[in-house]
Each structure stands twice: as C-alpha cells, then as structure tokens.
Scaffold this motif. Structure first.
Motif, PDB file in Angstrom:
ATOM      1  N   GLU A 288       0.843  -1.268   0.058  1.00  0.00           N
ATOM      2  CA  GLU A 288       0.024  -0.147   0.054  1.00  0.00           C
ATOM      3  C   GLU A 288       0.687   1.268  -0.033  1.00  0.00           C
ATOM      4  N   VAL A 289       2.049   1.324   0.812  1.00  0.00           N
ATOM      5  CA  VAL A 289       2.711   2.368   0.844  1.00  0.00           C
ATOM      6  C   VAL A 289       3.364   2.615  -0.627  1.00  0.00           C
ATOM      7  N   GLU A 290       4.021   1.436  -1.172  1.00  0.00           N
ATOM      8  CA  GLU A 290       4.558   1.622  -2.521  1.00  0.00           C
ATOM      9  C   GLU A 290       3.596   2.295  -3.334  1.00  0.00           C
ATOM     10  N   LYS A 291       2.262   1.687  -3.569  1.00  0.00           N
ATOM     11  CA  LYS A 291       1.211   2.093  -4.390  1.00  0.00           C
ATOM     12  C   LYS A 291       0.817   3.508  -4.098  1.00  0.00           C
ATOM     13  N   HIS A 292       0.967   4.162  -3.082  1.00  0.00           N
ATOM     14  CA  HIS A 292       0.472   5.832  -2.628  1.00  0.00           C
ATOM     15  C   HIS A 292       1.665   6.284  -3.078  1.00  0.00           C
ATOM     16  N   ILE A 293       2.959   5.932  -2.943  1.00  0.00           N
ATOM     17  CA  ILE A 293       4.152   6.778  -3.252  1.00  0.00           C
ATOM     18  C   ILE A 293       4.083   6.915  -4.875  1.00  0.00           C
ATOM     19  N   MET A 294       3.724   5.816  -5.484  1.00  0.00           N
ATOM     20  CA  MET A 294       3.662   5.749  -6.958  1.00  0.00           C
ATOM     21  C   MET A 294       2.786   6.595  -7.571  1.00  0.00           C
ATOM     22  N   GLU A 295       1.641   6.864  -6.888  1.00  0.00           N
ATOM     23  CA  GLU A 295       0.362   7.618  -7.260  1.00  0.00           C
ATOM     24  C   GLU A 295       0.516   9.017  -6.889  1.00  0.00           C
ATOM     25  N   LYS A 296       0.919   9.159  -5.859  1.00  0.00           N
ATOM     26  CA  LYS A 296       0.812  10.673  -5.059  1.00  0.00           C
ATOM     27  C   LYS A 296       2.381  11.336  -5.086  1.00  0.00           C
ATOM     28  N   GLY A 297       3.082  10.381  -4.820  1.00  0.00           N
ATOM     29  CA  GLY A 297       4.822  11.218  -4.824  1.00  0.00           C
ATOM     30  C   GLY A 297       4.948  11.330  -3.551  1.00  0.00           C
ATOM     31  N   HIS A 298       4.493  10.995  -2.694  1.00  0.00           N
ATOM     32  CA  HIS A 298       4.737  11.297  -1.067  1.00  0.00           C
ATOM     33  C   HIS A 298       4.259  10.403  -0.337  1.00  0.00           C
ATOM     34  N   LEU A 299       4.809  10.184   1.229  1.00  0.00           N
ATOM     35  CA  LEU A 299       4.241   9.213   2.110  1.00  0.00           C
ATOM     36  C   LEU A 299       2.735   9.538   2.496  1.00  0.00           C
ATOM     37  N   ILE A 300       2.212   8.320   2.951  1.00  0.00           N
ATOM     38  CA  ILE A 300       0.699   8.416   3.394  1.00  0.00           C
ATOM     39  C   ILE A 300       1.043   9.392   4.722  1.00  0.00           C
ATOM     40  N   ASN A 301      -0.164  10.424   4.718  1.00  0.00           N
ATOM     41  CA  ASN A 301      -0.620  11.401   5.638  1.00  0.00           C
ATOM     42  C   ASN A 301       0.526  12.444   5.652  1.00  0.00           C
ATOM     43  N   ILE A 302       1.591  12.411   4.779  1.00  0.00           N
ATOM     44  CA  ILE A 302       2.583  13.536   4.900  1.00  0.00           C
ATOM     45  C   ILE A 302       2.112  14.555   3.494  1.00  0.00           C
ATOM     46  N   PRO A 303       2.057  15.977   3.887  1.00  0.00           N
ATOM     47  CA  PRO A 303       1.569  16.898   2.970  1.00  0.00           C
ATOM     48  C   PRO A 303       2.814  16.775   1.699  1.00  0.00           C
ATOM     49  N   SER A 304       2.446  17.249   0.386  1.00  0.00           N
ATOM     50  CA  SER A 304       3.013  17.277  -0.671  1.00  0.00           C
ATOM     51  C   SER A 304       3.838  18.465  -0.659  1.00  0.00           C
ATOM     52  N   ALA A 305       4.920  18.939  -1.527  1.00  0.00           N
ATOM     53  CA  ALA A 305       5.647  19.953  -1.691  1.00  0.00           C
ATOM     54  C   ALA A 305       4.913  21.175  -2.146  1.00  0.00           C
ATOM     55  N   LYS A 306       4.012  20.683  -2.767  1.00  0.00           N
ATOM     56  CA  LYS A 306       2.757  21.836  -3.340  1.00  0.00           C
ATOM     57  C   LYS A 306       2.082  22.360  -2.192  1.00  0.00           C
ATOM     58  N   GLU A 307       1.627  21.593  -1.322  1.00  0.00           N
ATOM     59  CA  GLU A 307       0.807  21.996   0.010  1.00  0.00           C
ATOM     60  C   GLU A 307       1.812  22.615   0.922  1.00  0.00           C
ATOM     61  N   VAL A 308       3.063  22.213   1.190  1.00  0.00           N
ATOM     62  CA  VAL A 308       3.823  22.963   2.307  1.00  0.00           C
ATOM     63  C   VAL A 308       4.122  24.381   1.434  1.00  0.00           C
ATOM     64  N   GLU A 309       4.333  24.165   0.245  1.00  0.00           N
ATOM     65  CA  GLU A 309       4.637  25.657  -0.290  1.00  0.00           C
ATOM     66  C   GLU A 309       3.688  26.629  -0.073  1.00  0.00           C
ATOM     67  N   ALA A 310       2.247  26.193  -0.110  1.00  0.00           N
ATOM     68  CA  ALA A 310       1.220  26.978  -0.206  1.00  0.00           C
ATOM     69  C   ALA A 310       0.996  27.323   1.189  1.00  0.00           C
ATOM     70  N   ASN A 311       0.885  26.510   2.056  1.00  0.00           N
ATOM     71  CA  ASN A 311       0.265  26.758   3.486  1.00  0.00           C
ATOM     72  C   ASN A 311       1.222  26.575   4.706  1.00  0.00           C
ATOM     73  N   GLY A 312       2.551  26.021   4.305  1.00  0.00           N
ATOM     74  CA  GLY A 312       3.512  25.983   5.175  1.00  0.00           C
ATOM     75  C   GLY A 312       3.432  24.770   6.070  1.00  0.00           C
ATOM     76  N   ILE A 313       4.013  24.363   7.405  1.00  0.00           N
ATOM     77  CA  ILE A 313       3.695  23.244   8.016  1.00  0.00           C
ATOM     78  C   ILE A 313       3.498  23.839   9.425  1.00  0.00           C
ATOM     79  N   LEU A 314       2.847  22.869  10.320  1.00  0.00           N
ATOM     80  CA  LEU A 314       2.464  23.068  11.920  1.00  0.00           C
ATOM     81  C   LEU A 314       3.649  22.236  12.160  1.00  0.00           C
ATOM     82  N   LEU A 315       4.476  22.926  13.042  1.00  0.00           N
ATOM     83  CA  LEU A 315       5.572  22.423  13.549  1.00  0.00           C
ATOM     84  C   LEU A 315       5.348  21.158  14.463  1.00  0.00           C
TER      85      LEU A 315
END
Length: 372
Positions: A288-315
């Motif tokens: 399942e992890v491999e499939k998510h990485i292949m489809e989304k490009g990031h780990l499960i429950n971790i925000p994407s680079a695009k989301e971080v660029e737009a919204n930042g992260i909560l430390l």
C-alpha cells in the motif's frame, strides 16, 4: 496716628519742608501733567519718600543716586535694617524683586526661601524657587515635586535626577508613565507615539500606536535606519494579544514571524504518535505504501511539496507525523527481523535435512554396492 511724608517740595526756594496731616490728602489738577513732583538737588539723597507708622520707618521709595543710574527702588525697614524689595532699572525697564541688578524683564531673587508662590482660595499652593546649586524647584504645599538641575536633568519625585527625565516614587508606590491620545475615541488617527532618535535623526525607533503605520489598535515598535522607516519590526494586536515579528498582521497566530528564527531550544506541546504501537493500529502494508508513493509522490499522511509551499507546516503536527512514519518504519523493521529469523531457522532446518539426506544417500549407495 499721623502719616508723615518727607518730601522735596518743587518750589523755587528748594527748601526741604515737612507737612504733618491727620486727614486724607488729595492732589487734584484739571490740566495734563504730573500731580506731585519730588525733587532733591542732593544726588546722594536716594529716599525722597518714606512711609512711617508711629514715626517709625516702615517703607522707603526713591531713586538711587546718579552713580546708580537713578533706578527706582523700594526698601523695607525692619529693626534698623534696610532690605531690598523691588528695583526698577531706568535704562531698560527691568524689574528686580530682591535683586538690585535685574538682567531680564523680571528677576526674583531670594537665597533662603521660595521665590514665587501660587495660592488658591483654600490655601493650597505651588512654590517655585531656584536652588543653591542652580536647580529650578517646583513644590506643592512645601513638598518638592519637580526639579530641573544645572545639567538640564529633570526629576519628578527625586531631587537628584540621573537622566534627562528621571521619575521616582521613592521607597513606595508605583511609578506610572501615561501617554494618551484620542480620549473621546473619536479619531483613530490621533495616536500616542514615542520617537527615539540619534545620529542626527538618521537612526532610531518609534514606539506606541500609529493607525497609519502599524494599523488599527496595534501596538508596535518600528525602526529607523538611514532615514528609512520600518513599521513591521514588532507588533502586538491589543484585541487578542497576538504578536507579529517582521509582519504587522499576526492573523490568528499567537506568534507570527516573517523571516528566519534561530534558537538554542524550542519546546512544542502537542499530541504524539504513540498510537502506532497500540493494538488495532491499521499499519499500511508495504504494498500500500508503494502504491501511494507511485500515485501521489509522497508518504501517506504527509503533505505534498505543493501543499507545504502554499500553506507551510505546523511544527508540532509535522513532528507528530514524522514520528508516526518512524514508528511505522520500526514496525516494518520488526516484521522484517521476524521474517529474517524465520528464514534463519528454516536455513538451519535445511542444513539438518541436507545432512540427513546425505547420510541416507550414503546408506543407499552401500546397499546397492552389496547387491551388485
């Protein structure tokens, strides 16, 4: 009691005369000009007019002699001693109270007590005096309130100010400084602001409120460098206490910083990821992890680079998610370790089987040899 007037009569004979009168003396004239002339040919005589009580001198009024420039002077006589009361300088019109040489329009001089008192109808008073060390002192009913010393330092509540403005309540009480504007809450552009400057005004800080520069109801500290103002150095929204550094808009954040932060330690209090180790946690399979990485490009429950660029992260939240991945990775590692142990056990069993098989083959070969 008779009123005695010692006067120099303006007559052709220039004879000093004395007139004793027990009634009111009235001098009237219908023509323009002086009504009473006091003249004394003796320039050393400086007292053409005396006021007596029971033939005892109380006051004297007259012109000083020629060497003293014919100033008009008033003396008080007490126990045989004359006291300078008031002097009028003939040349410049300066007035001295307690001073014979007034160098300004009004000079009040007294070396032993307050020079000026302002008293209301209930006898409350303010006193003003020049101290012996060149200080200017303001008193309230005899109690010193304000002092300006010879260095230009002002003290409020202290008689030894250590700076240009020194406020003290002594051994008790709060020393409160209040700067106020817009008392009727009618004009938000009227603000209390303190400007601190140095280097000819090129450097400094602005502290206080400024609707135009900090924003409405925002307390701020702005900087000034080479005559350029910056109004977003530090702000506090007084409606919610939120703080901005490098920004005037902290929005809903208790601390909003626009820029980099360097610290030796930061403590974040938030939820943690120990739930990964609890029974019933739904651990994704590696497939399942491999499939998510292949489809989304990031780990499960971790925000994407695009989301971080737009919204930042909560430390705190990001640390929790990273720990979640670490704990999941730990579980995967434990699963692999168990699988490796099982493989190792099977390997040992395979070795034993191989030995047994080898021994069995040897026995079979011996049997076949005997039959042949």
């Amino acid at each position: 009691m008779n009123l005695l007037l010692y006067i120099s009569l303006a007559v052709t004979t220039n004879i000093l005369g004395q007139i004793t009168h027990s009634e009111t003396v009235t001098i009237e004239s219908s023509s323009y000009g002086p009504k009473l002339i006091l003249n004394d040919a003796n320039t050393a005589n400086k007292v053409p007019l005396e006021f007596r009580s029971s033939n005892v001198i109380k006051w004297e009024l007259g012109a000083r002699n020629a060497n003293e420039q014919h100033d008009l002077a008033l003396w008080r006589h007490n126990n045989g001693t004359y006291h300078d009361v008031m002097w009028f300088n003939q040349d410049n019109g300066n007035v001295g109270i307690g001073s014979k040489t007034p160098n300004s329009k009004l000079v009040i001089q007294d070396l032993t007590k307050d020079q000026l008192s302002l008293i209301n109808t209930t006898s409350n008073s303010w006193q003003l005096r020049a101290g012996s060390t060149g200080s200017l002192i303001f008193k309230d009913d005899g109690v010193e309130r304000i002092r300006i010393n010879s260095s230009g330092n002002m003290g409020i509540g202290t008689n030894s100010p250590q700076g240009k403005l020194h406020v003290s309540t002594g051994t008790s009480g709060d020393a409160i400084f209040r700067l106020e504007a817009d008392t009727d809450n009618n004009n938000e552009s009227d603000n209390p602001l303190i400007e601190i400057r140095q280097d000819g005004g090129q450097l400094g800080v602005n502290i206080g409120y400024s609707e135009e520069n900090f924003g409405g109801n925002i307390f701020g500290i702005g900087t000034r460098y080479t005559n350029q103002e910056s109004w977003d150095t530090f702000t506090i929204n007084t409606s919610n206490g939120n703080v901005g550094i490098g920004t005037k808009n902290a929005d809903s954040w208790k601390l909003a910083v626009k820029g980099k932060i360097r610290a030796e330690e930061i403590k974040v209090e938030t939820g943690w990821a120990d739930y990964v180790f609890k029974e019933g946690y739904d651990l994704p399979t590696l497939e399942e992890v491999e499939k998510h990485i292949m489809e989304k490009g990031h780990l499960i429950n971790i925000p994407s680079a695009k989301e971080v660029e737009a919204n930042g992260i909560l430390l705190g939240e990001m640390n929790r998610l990273l720990l979640e991945k670490i704990e999941e990775l730990t579980l995967y590692t434990l699963q692999q370790d168990n699988a490796i142990k099982e493989l190792s056990s099977l390997r040992e069993e395979n070795k034993l089987l191989y030995k047994k098989l080898h021994s069995l083959e040897a026995v079979i070969l011996k049997i076949l040899e005997k039959q042949n």
